[in-house]
Design a protein around this motif. Structure first.
Motif, mmCIF file in Angstrom:
data_model
loop_
_atom_site.group_PDB
_atom_site.id
_atom_site.type_symbol
_atom_site.label_atom_id
_atom_site.label_comp_id
_atom_site.label_asym_id
_atom_site.label_seq_id
_atom_site.Cartn_x
_atom_site.Cartn_y
_atom_site.Cartn_z
ATOM 1 N N SER A 215 0.854 -1.200 0.000
ATOM 2 C CA SER A 215 0.000 0.000 0.000
ATOM 3 C C SER A 215 0.885 1.245 0.000
ATOM 4 C CB SER A 215 -0.918 -0.034 1.231
ATOM 5 O OG SER A 215 -0.750 1.104 2.039
ATOM 6 N N GLN B 289 -8.888 -5.219 6.556
ATOM 7 C CA GLN B 289 -9.215 -3.842 6.962
ATOM 8 C C GLN B 289 -10.662 -3.688 7.435
ATOM 9 O OE1 GLN B 289 -8.800 -5.057 3.967
ATOM 10 N NE2 GLN B 289 -9.495 -3.746 2.301
ATOM 11 N N GLU C 71 -4.417 8.808 8.620
ATOM 12 C CA GLU C 71 -4.055 9.661 7.479
ATOM 13 C C GLU C 71 -2.525 9.711 7.359
ATOM 14 O OE1 GLU C 71 -5.406 10.918 4.874
ATOM 15 O OE2 GLU C 71 -7.408 10.279 5.445
ATOM 16 N N SER C 72 -2.029 9.095 6.286
ATOM 17 C CA SER C 72 -0.581 8.908 6.168
ATOM 18 C C SER C 72 0.222 10.204 6.260
ATOM 19 C CB SER C 72 -0.259 8.163 4.879
ATOM 20 O OG SER C 72 -0.815 8.819 3.767
ATOM 21 N N CYS D 127 0.309 4.290 0.849
ATOM 22 C CA CYS D 127 0.237 5.124 2.057
ATOM 23 C C CYS D 127 1.029 4.492 3.193
ATOM 24 C CB CYS D 127 -1.211 5.323 2.490
ATOM 25 S SG CYS D 127 -2.244 5.939 1.190
ATOM 26 N N VAL E 234 -9.119 1.714 6.054
ATOM 27 C CA VAL E 234 -7.937 1.854 5.199
ATOM 28 C C VAL E 234 -6.677 1.782 6.059
ATOM 29 C CG1 VAL E 234 -9.080 3.192 3.382
ATOM 30 C CG2 VAL E 234 -8.062 4.398 5.334
ATOM 31 N N VAL E 235 -5.554 1.471 5.430
ATOM 32 C CA VAL E 235 -4.259 1.562 6.099
ATOM 33 C C VAL E 235 -3.546 2.783 5.532
ATOM 34 C CG1 VAL E 235 -3.930 -0.884 6.639
ATOM 35 C CG2 VAL E 235 -3.259 -0.046 4.373
ATOM 36 N N HIS F 56 -2.918 10.733 -4.041
ATOM 37 C CA HIS F 56 -3.257 9.343 -3.713
ATOM 38 C C HIS F 56 -4.473 8.885 -4.515
ATOM 39 C CE1 HIS F 56 -5.503 6.204 -1.549
ATOM 40 N NE2 HIS F 56 -4.317 5.655 -1.490
ATOM 41 N N ARG G 160 -14.616 2.596 -7.197
ATOM 42 C CA ARG G 160 -13.944 1.313 -7.414
ATOM 43 C C ARG G 160 -14.704 0.481 -8.453
ATOM 44 N NH1 ARG G 160 -10.648 -1.318 -3.742
ATOM 45 N NH2 ARG G 160 -9.909 0.789 -3.428
#
Ligand SMILES: N[C@@H](CCC(=O)N[C@@H](CS)C(=O)NCC(=O)O)C(=O)O
Length: 265
Positions: A10, A39, A65-66, A12, A52-53, A104, A145
């Motif tokens: 991933s 997840q 939030e990355s 992020c 999400v990761v 992203h 998606r």
């Protein structure tokens, strides 16, 4: 103790691992298999309701939030050494961190309209795909998606992504004209925030997006890839077979993508 919930490939998660490497911070990693749907586990949703990761937990404090995680790690654990100093640089770096949301989204679009689309459609029945989509909590993300999986490069999101990237690349090319790193002479969290996205484009076989028009990006990416933090945070988590599958799955769509890119010139 820092605990990072992350995915091996991933983007992020990659940028947070690069940050941990740059700051030389030990962490305990909990790997989630996003293809299997880890997840969506109820215990994980308590930490990250968006399913999400990545998610960082620092002594009970949950940070999601990355780009916020990068900022948090640098301020709280790194003494701010990755944060540019001065009014102008602070505003510019905060803006780049905010822009990673759009960047992203664009990378997600390019992945799921090309390589990921091929892999998912080849390995799942339409019913299985519908089940996975049904678990996504955000209806708009779910619709996006589904559209990408159905329509590929014809999806409306692809033009949106390419417009975002064209603007971002133009601004990166200009920034990199001032020095080797995004904020000039000093390596910063802006470089860390962007590397995984640009690297993913290269891994999909789409480096042609910058080769001629925005050449400074290729030079910068090579410099990022030479850093130990890239080896530890990105390369170490990419297996050769998976990387090759991604490259082939993306490259097959390069001619179509290149035409769309040219149309936006
Ligand atoms: N803006 C979020 C985006 C997080 C995100 O979308 N992560 C992706 C992986 S890069 C994910 O977990 N996707 C789960 C899924 O597609 O179901 C961040 O930067 O942390």
């Amino acid at each position: 103790m820092l605990t990072l919930y992350h995915g091996p490939t991933s983007v992020c998660s990659q940028k947070v691992r690069v940050c941990l490497g740059e700051l030389d911070l030990p962490y305990e990693g909990v790997l989630l298999d996003l293809q299997k749907g880890d997840q969506f586990a109820p215990a994980y949703l308590l930490l990250n309701p968006a399913a999400v990761v990545p998610t960082l937990v620092d002594d009970g404090l949950v940070v999601v939030e990355s780009s916020l995680i990068l900022d948090y790690l640098d301020r709280e654990k790194g003494g701010g050494r990755l944060s540019p100093k001065g009014r102008t640089a602070e505003v510019a770096s905060a803006h780049w961190l905010l822009r990673t949301l759009d960047i992203h989204a664009a990378i997600n679009t390019l992945s799921f309209s090309t390589a990921m689309r091929g892999a998912i459609r080849a390995s799942r029945t339409p019913e299985e795909i519908a089940q996975i989509l049904a678990r996504m909590p955000d209806p708009v993300a779910r619709m996006k998606r589904r559209t990408l999986l159905d329509e590929g490069l014809d999806a409306v999101f692809v033009e949106q992504a390419l417009r975002q990237l064209r603007r971002a690349f133009g601004d990166m090319q200009a920034a990199l004209g001032q020095g080797p790193w995004m904020m000039g002479e000093s390596f910063s969290k802006v470089d860390v925030a962007l590397v995984a996205y640009v690297d993913r484009i290269a891994r999909l076989g789409f480096a042609g997006l910058w080769l001629e028009e925005f050449p400074a990006i290729g030079t910068w990416l090579a410099a990022m890839q030479a850093r130990p933090s890239y080896a530890a945070g990105i390369a170490a988590f990419a297996d050769a077979a998976g990387s090759e599958k991604m490259r082939q799955g993306g490259s097959a769509h390069w001619p179509g993508l290149a035409r769309k890119w040219e149309d936006l010139r």
